[in-house]
Design a protein around this motif. Structure first.
Motif, PDB file in Angstrom:
ATOM      1  N   ILE A 167       0.853  -1.222  -0.062  1.00  0.00           N
ATOM      2  CA  ILE A 167       0.039  -0.109  -0.058  1.00  0.00           C
ATOM      3  C   ILE A 167       0.912   1.030  -0.051  1.00  0.00           C
ATOM      4  O   ILE A 167       0.669   2.322  -0.781  1.00  0.00           O
ATOM      5  N   ARG A 168       1.956   1.175   0.576  1.00  0.00           N
ATOM      6  CA  ARG A 168       2.939   2.410   0.639  1.00  0.00           C
ATOM      7  C   ARG A 168       3.498   2.626  -0.766  1.00  0.00           C
ATOM      8  O   ARG A 168       3.622   3.863  -1.243  1.00  0.00           O
ATOM      9  N   ILE A 193      -6.223   7.336   2.709  1.00  0.00           N
ATOM     10  CA  ILE A 193      -6.407   5.867   2.088  1.00  0.00           C
ATOM     11  C   ILE A 193      -6.514   4.981   3.249  1.00  0.00           C
ATOM     12  O   ILE A 193      -5.862   5.004   4.201  1.00  0.00           O
ATOM     13  N   ALA A 233       3.313   9.340   1.148  1.00  0.00           N
ATOM     14  CA  ALA A 233       2.149   9.461   2.185  1.00  0.00           C
ATOM     15  C   ALA A 233       2.541   8.606   3.203  1.00  0.00           C
ATOM     16  O   ALA A 233       3.019   7.620   3.332  1.00  0.00           O
ATOM     17  N   HIS A 284       1.411  17.179   5.202  1.00  0.00           N
ATOM     18  CA  HIS A 284       0.993  16.144   4.060  1.00  0.00           C
ATOM     19  C   HIS A 284      -0.529  16.212   3.472  1.00  0.00           C
ATOM     20  O   HIS A 284      -1.408  16.744   4.413  1.00  0.00           O
ATOM     21  N   LYS A 285      -0.583  16.107   2.148  1.00  0.00           N
ATOM     22  CA  LYS A 285      -1.750  16.309   1.523  1.00  0.00           C
ATOM     23  C   LYS A 285      -2.571  14.856   1.790  1.00  0.00           C
ATOM     24  O   LYS A 285      -3.860  14.880   1.809  1.00  0.00           O
ATOM     25  N   LYS A 286      -1.920  13.703   1.768  1.00  0.00           N
ATOM     26  CA  LYS A 286      -2.192  12.494   1.670  1.00  0.00           C
ATOM     27  C   LYS A 286      -1.893  11.587   2.750  1.00  0.00           C
ATOM     28  O   LYS A 286      -0.381  11.757   2.973  1.00  0.00           O
ATOM     29  N   ILE A 296      -1.787   7.573   4.950  1.00  0.00           N
ATOM     30  CA  ILE A 296      -2.361   6.212   4.678  1.00  0.00           C
ATOM     31  C   ILE A 296      -2.865   5.922   6.455  1.00  0.00           C
ATOM     32  O   ILE A 296      -1.984   6.035   7.147  1.00  0.00           O
ATOM     33  N   LEU A 306       2.021   2.090  -3.403  1.00  0.00           N
ATOM     34  CA  LEU A 306       0.931   2.777  -4.268  1.00  0.00           C
ATOM     35  C   LEU A 306       0.742   4.076  -3.982  1.00  0.00           C
ATOM     36  O   LEU A 306       0.143   4.877  -4.752  1.00  0.00           O
ATOM     37  N   HIS A 307       1.259   4.699  -2.877  1.00  0.00           N
ATOM     38  CA  HIS A 307       1.071   6.155  -2.444  1.00  0.00           C
ATOM     39  C   HIS A 307       2.149   6.649  -2.137  1.00  0.00           C
ATOM     40  O   HIS A 307       2.428   6.949  -0.762  1.00  0.00           O
ATOM     41  N   GLU A 360      -8.569   9.673  -1.559  1.00  0.00           N
ATOM     42  CA  GLU A 360      -7.689  10.858  -2.014  1.00  0.00           C
ATOM     43  C   GLU A 360      -6.611  11.236  -1.100  1.00  0.00           C
ATOM     44  O   GLU A 360      -5.452  11.077  -1.099  1.00  0.00           O
ATOM     45  N   GLU A 361      -7.473  11.809   0.079  1.00  0.00           N
ATOM     46  CA  GLU A 361      -6.592  12.460   1.032  1.00  0.00           C
ATOM     47  C   GLU A 361      -6.463  11.201   2.021  1.00  0.00           C
ATOM     48  O   GLU A 361      -5.304  11.640   2.876  1.00  0.00           O
TER      49      GLU A 361
END
Ligand code: 13P
Ligand code: SF4
Length: 343
Positions: A135-136, A206, A142, A178-180, A182, A138-139, A203-204
């Motif tokens: 998952i990290r 996850i 974040a 941060h904008k996003k 997890i 993929l983003h 989006e912001e």
């Protein structure tokens, strides 16, 4: 097993101590059962002193553990914080595996024992360290914010650990940079936090798909009937419950926040929507307040009884001893320390 046999006077004294703690009200004991229980808690407390052990207990544990043998009780955050300062040689953790692991991560030199090896958690079992790495990837960029209800390998892949007591505060701080973000693994808590912080899911923020089997099972349709039946009832829910329930209650928070709410308010009735242990403890602490029962048992938390604790102190099974590989421990500790710094 060390044979420690109390005199009848010692049993009597122990029974009165348990009575003063409120065990008669919450445990359903009569005098005969109380004396039988007193003999067991006396023996366990003796063993505890002989072994220089300490017993932390989560508020969802059985009343006889919380009121009879625990050295300190609390929510996940309070227990982690107090375990970081423990002086005893052995920690017999009355809670679930991820909590005992957290105690071991903070105390590598101490013996940490979980009295029932099967005391897991559905949230902790919903995700692995490998899932976090995926998952990290993929983003990128974040931060991974991980609820404390996770195994050590998941904590090791995280940037910061949070509990129900500080998740919102820590996320607020992270969103300044941060904008996003997890947030794993509790999907319902993630949805509640995203709504509170006005963040767009997917989006912001996850999130993952883990749930607590206890809190996920409450649904809101019956709530209005209770409000009519108990006018003025203050309804409190744990933030692991669904957003559709959380938006209908008077207060949502972790177990520590719920207890403080009861302590600092004066309502005709309280309903605590969470695991039943919190209501038991609240009734023993506030015997003059009225509680409308609405709770479920956590099979993991309730898998520990006094026999398990006595065995853990005298002759623990290998499966009950908590071990965390040093490379994982060091990485997980970094994420836990980040929580202590931000909370
Ligand atoms: P807190 O006690 O931190 O609110 O956590 C609740 C819980 O479900 C722990 O298993
Ligand atoms: Fe896990 Fe839910 Fe039980 Fe807590 S109450 S230990 S989150 S299953």
């Amino acid at each position: 097993m060390i044979a420690a046999v109390p005199t009848s006077q010692e049993i009597e004294q122990e029974a009165r101590r348990l009575e003063e703690k409120g065990l008669l009200e919450v445990g359903g004991y009569d005098e005969t059962a109380l004396l039988r229980l007193a003999e067991r808690t006396w023996r366990i407390n003796k063993l505890k002193a002989i072994k220089n052990a300490v017993i932390p207990a989560h508020v969802y544990q059985r009343p006889e553990i919380l009121l009879g043998i625990a050295d300190f009780t609390g929510d996940s955050y309070r227990l982690a914080k107090l375990c970081a300062e423990v002086k005893a040689d052995t920690i017999v953790f009355c809670g679930v595996r991820f909590m005992a692991e957290t105690a071991k991560i903070l105390n590598p030199e101490k013996t940490v024992i979980l009295p029932a090896a099967e005391a897991g958690c559905s949230l902790a079992e919903s995700i692995t360290g490998e899932d976090v790495r995926r998952i990290r990837a993929l983003h990128p960029g974040a931060p991974v914010v991980t609820y404390i209800n996770t195994n050590a390998d998941v904590k090791a892949e995280s940037d910061v650990i949070v509990t129900s007591a500080n998740a919102r505060k820590i996320l607020e701080k992270l969103y300044q940079k941060h904008k996003k973000v997890i947030f794993i693994p509790d999907t319902l808590m993630g949805q509640n936090l995203a709504r509170d912080l006005n963040k767009k899911l997917g989006e912001e923020m996850i999130i993952w798909q883990g749930t607590c089997i206890v809190h996920d099972s409450f649904e809101p349709s019956w709530l209005e009937r209770y409000r009519k039946e108990f006018p003025g009832v203050q309804v409190l829910a744990h933030t692991e419950c669904s957003p559709s329930l959380v938006e209908m209650v008077d207060f949502a928070g972790g177990t520590g926040d719920m207890m403080r709410f009861v302590e600092n308010s004066n309502a005709p009735y309280y309903m605590l929507i969470t695991e039943c242990g919190l209501g038991d403890l609240a009734r023993s602490r506030f015997p003059d307040k009225k509680f409308v029962p609405m709770c479920r048992l956590c099979p993991y938390m309730k898998s520990i009884d006094l026999d398990h604790v006595e065995k853990a102190l005298s002759d623990p099974d290998a499966a009950c001893r908590i071990n965390v590989p040093e490379d994982i421990r060091l990485k997980a500790k970094k994420a836990i320390d980040a929580m202590f710094a931000l909370a």
